[in-house]
Design a protein around this motif. Structure first.
Motif, PDB file in Angstrom:
ATOM      1  N   VAL A 189       0.812  -1.223   0.000  1.00 15.79           N
ATOM      2  CA  VAL A 189       0.000   0.000   0.000  1.00 15.79           C
ATOM      3  C   VAL A 189       0.845   1.273   0.000  1.00 15.79           C
ATOM      4  O   VAL A 189       0.363   2.331  -0.378  1.00 15.79           O
ATOM      5  CB  VAL A 189      -1.005   0.012   1.166  1.00 15.79           C
ATOM      6  CG1 VAL A 189      -2.018  -1.112   1.006  1.00 15.79           C
ATOM      7  CG2 VAL A 189      -0.323  -0.061   2.514  1.00 15.79           C
ATOM      8  N   LYS A 190       2.113   1.188   0.408  1.00 17.96           N
ATOM      9  CA  LYS A 190       2.976   2.379   0.457  1.00 17.96           C
ATOM     10  C   LYS A 190       4.424   1.949   0.349  1.00 17.96           C
ATOM     11  O   LYS A 190       4.838   0.968   0.952  1.00 17.96           O
ATOM     12  CB  LYS A 190       2.757   3.125   1.789  1.00 17.96           C
ATOM     13  CG  LYS A 190       3.732   4.263   2.077  1.00 17.96           C
ATOM     14  CD  LYS A 190       3.446   5.478   1.226  1.00 17.96           C
ATOM     15  CE  LYS A 190       4.213   6.723   1.664  1.00 17.96           C
ATOM     16  NZ  LYS A 190       5.601   6.774   1.280  1.00 17.96           N
ATOM     17  N   ILE A 191       5.176   2.683  -0.459  1.00 16.46           N
ATOM     18  CA  ILE A 191       6.615   2.480  -0.541  1.00 16.46           C
ATOM     19  C   ILE A 191       7.319   3.816  -0.347  1.00 16.46           C
ATOM     20  O   ILE A 191       6.760   4.879  -0.612  1.00 16.46           O
ATOM     21  CB  ILE A 191       7.060   1.844  -1.879  1.00 16.46           C
ATOM     22  CG1 ILE A 191       6.632   2.704  -3.078  1.00 16.46           C
ATOM     23  CG2 ILE A 191       6.553   0.416  -2.011  1.00 16.46           C
ATOM     24  CD1 ILE A 191       7.177   2.237  -4.419  1.00 16.46           C
ATOM     25  N   THR A 192       8.546   3.732   0.125  1.00 17.87           N
ATOM     26  CA  THR A 192       9.437   4.882   0.158  1.00 17.87           C
ATOM     27  C   THR A 192      10.703   4.474  -0.576  1.00 17.87           C
ATOM     28  O   THR A 192      11.264   3.402  -0.316  1.00 17.87           O
ATOM     29  CB  THR A 192       9.773   5.304   1.602  1.00 17.87           C
ATOM     30  OG1 THR A 192       8.556   5.582   2.289  1.00 17.87           O
ATOM     31  CG2 THR A 192      10.658   6.534   1.627  1.00 17.87           C
ATOM     32  N   VAL A 193      11.115   5.299  -1.500  1.00 11.63           N
ATOM     33  CA  VAL A 193      12.275   5.031  -2.336  1.00 11.63           C
ATOM     34  C   VAL A 193      13.345   6.075  -2.024  1.00 11.63           C
ATOM     35  O   VAL A 193      13.050   7.273  -1.976  1.00 11.63           O
ATOM     36  CB  VAL A 193      11.878   5.098  -3.831  1.00 11.63           C
ATOM     37  CG1 VAL A 193      13.094   5.013  -4.721  1.00 11.63           C
ATOM     38  CG2 VAL A 193      10.870   4.011  -4.171  1.00 11.63           C
ATOM     39  N   LEU A 194      14.565   5.616  -1.814  1.00 12.58           N
ATOM     40  CA  LEU A 194      15.702   6.506  -1.580  1.00 12.58           C
ATOM     41  C   LEU A 194      16.697   6.301  -2.712  1.00 12.58           C
ATOM     42  O   LEU A 194      17.084   5.163  -3.011  1.00 12.58           O
ATOM     43  CB  LEU A 194      16.356   6.188  -0.235  1.00 12.58           C
ATOM     44  CG  LEU A 194      15.420   6.256   0.974  1.00 12.58           C
ATOM     45  CD1 LEU A 194      16.063   5.640   2.192  1.00 12.58           C
ATOM     46  CD2 LEU A 194      14.991   7.676   1.240  1.00 12.58           C
ATOM     47  N   SER A 195      17.102   7.398  -3.344  1.00 12.05           N
ATOM     48  CA  SER A 195      17.974   7.326  -4.510  1.00 12.05           C
ATOM     49  C   SER A 195      19.156   8.275  -4.314  1.00 12.05           C
ATOM     50  O   SER A 195      18.972   9.477  -4.136  1.00 12.05           O
ATOM     51  CB  SER A 195      17.174   7.721  -5.761  1.00 12.05           C
ATOM     52  OG  SER A 195      17.987   7.790  -6.902  1.00 12.05           O
ATOM     53  N   VAL A 196      20.368   7.721  -4.344  1.00 16.39           N
ATOM     54  CA  VAL A 196      21.585   8.524  -4.177  1.00 16.39           C
ATOM     55  C   VAL A 196      21.884   9.258  -5.482  1.00 16.39           C
ATOM     56  O   VAL A 196      21.805   8.681  -6.564  1.00 16.39           O
ATOM     57  CB  VAL A 196      22.772   7.621  -3.767  1.00 16.39           C
ATOM     58  CG1 VAL A 196      24.081   8.410  -3.755  1.00 16.39           C
ATOM     59  CG2 VAL A 196      22.515   7.005  -2.397  1.00 16.39           C
ATOM     60  N   ASP A 197      22.208  10.540  -5.360  1.00 18.30           N
ATOM     61  CA  ASP A 197      22.543  11.381  -6.520  1.00 18.30           C
ATOM     62  C   ASP A 197      21.487  11.247  -7.618  1.00 18.30           C
ATOM     63  O   ASP A 197      21.797  10.995  -8.792  1.00 18.30           O
ATOM     64  CB  ASP A 197      23.940  11.040  -7.063  1.00 18.30           C
ATOM     65  CG  ASP A 197      25.033  11.318  -6.052  1.00 18.30           C
ATOM     66  OD1 ASP A 197      24.887  12.278  -5.257  1.00 18.30           O
ATOM     67  OD2 ASP A 197      26.031  10.579  -6.040  1.00 18.30           O
ATOM     68  N   HIS A 198      20.236  11.432  -7.229  1.00 13.29           N
ATOM     69  CA  HIS A 198      19.094  11.231  -8.124  1.00 13.29           C
ATOM     70  C   HIS A 198      19.147  12.164  -9.327  1.00 13.29           C
ATOM     71  O   HIS A 198      19.543  13.316  -9.218  1.00 13.29           O
ATOM     72  CB  HIS A 198      17.805  11.458  -7.328  1.00 13.29           C
ATOM     73  CG  HIS A 198      16.585  11.049  -8.063  1.00 13.29           C
ATOM     74  ND1 HIS A 198      16.296   9.731  -8.311  1.00 13.29           N
ATOM     75  CD2 HIS A 198      15.583  11.774  -8.618  1.00 13.29           C
ATOM     76  CE1 HIS A 198      15.155   9.663  -8.977  1.00 13.29           C
ATOM     77  NE2 HIS A 198      14.713  10.884  -9.184  1.00 13.29           N
ATOM     78  N   ASP A 199      18.743  11.637 -10.485  1.00 12.41           N
ATOM     79  CA  ASP A 199      18.649  12.434 -11.703  1.00 12.41           C
ATOM     80  C   ASP A 199      17.540  11.868 -12.592  1.00 12.41           C
ATOM     81  O   ASP A 199      16.866  10.896 -12.223  1.00 12.41           O
ATOM     82  CB  ASP A 199      19.989  12.486 -12.439  1.00 12.41           C
ATOM     83  CG  ASP A 199      20.523  11.116 -12.854  1.00 12.41           C
ATOM     84  OD1 ASP A 199      19.739  10.145 -12.973  1.00 12.41           O
ATOM     85  OD2 ASP A 199      21.747  11.003 -13.057  1.00 12.41           O
ATOM     86  N   ALA A 200      17.341  12.472 -13.756  1.00  7.07           N
ATOM     87  CA  ALA A 200      16.243  12.079 -14.651  1.00  7.07           C
ATOM     88  C   ALA A 200      16.387  10.626 -15.119  1.00  7.07           C
ATOM     89  O   ALA A 200      15.394   9.909 -15.247  1.00  7.07           O
ATOM     90  CB  ALA A 200      16.182  13.019 -15.848  1.00  7.07           C
TER      91      ALA A 200
END
Length: 139
Positions: A77-88
């Motif tokens: 029902v819910k996720i949290t996503v963590l992305s290092v040095d996020h870009d397109a």
């Protein structure tokens, strides 16, 4: 019979389904909530060195965690996503991975947080999840 989980995308909030998530998820009573800790790109040999491999492995690990509690992706029902040095480019890969795991209209709510670093050395991606499964008497 268990009530169904409702997923809503009111017009005022837009439709984020092409990114692989839903704005609002309503969990009915008589569901057991399961909280799955952040899953990264680590397998039994350790972390992969590139984002693409870690993203794929993290989703594999999330699937394994779901199986361990007898759940399916549709019950997330819910996720949290963590992305290092996020870009397109990373956004496109994450959206594709979410859409592969949750095709169609059954998508979880989601928060994506760009971060400079994660807890483990070399970690580039992490995903956690909240899952709603029917209680045994509702199955």
């Amino acid at each position: 019979m268990a009530q169904n989980i409702q997923r809503l995308n009111p017009p005022e909030l837009g439709d984020p389904s092409h990114y692989g998530f839903t704005n609002i998820v309503l969990v009915p009573a008589h569901q057991t909530l399961v909280f799955i800790a952040g899953q990264g790109g680590m397998n039994q040999q350790g972390n992969s060195t590139d984002f693409d491999s870690q993203l794929s492995q993290a989703f594999t690990n999330l699937r394994a965690a779901l199986v361990a509690v007898g759940a399916t992706p549709e019950q997330v029902v819910k996720i949290t996503v963590l992305s290092v040095d996020h870009d397109a480019r990373k956004q496109e890969l994450i959206s594709a991975a979410r859409n592969a795991m949750w095709p169609g209209d059954i998508k979880p709510a989601s928060t994506l947080i760009p971060v400079p670093r994660l807890a483990g050395e070399g970690m580039l991606f992490e995903i956690d999840a909240m899952v709603a499964i029917p209680t045994p008497e509702e199955r």
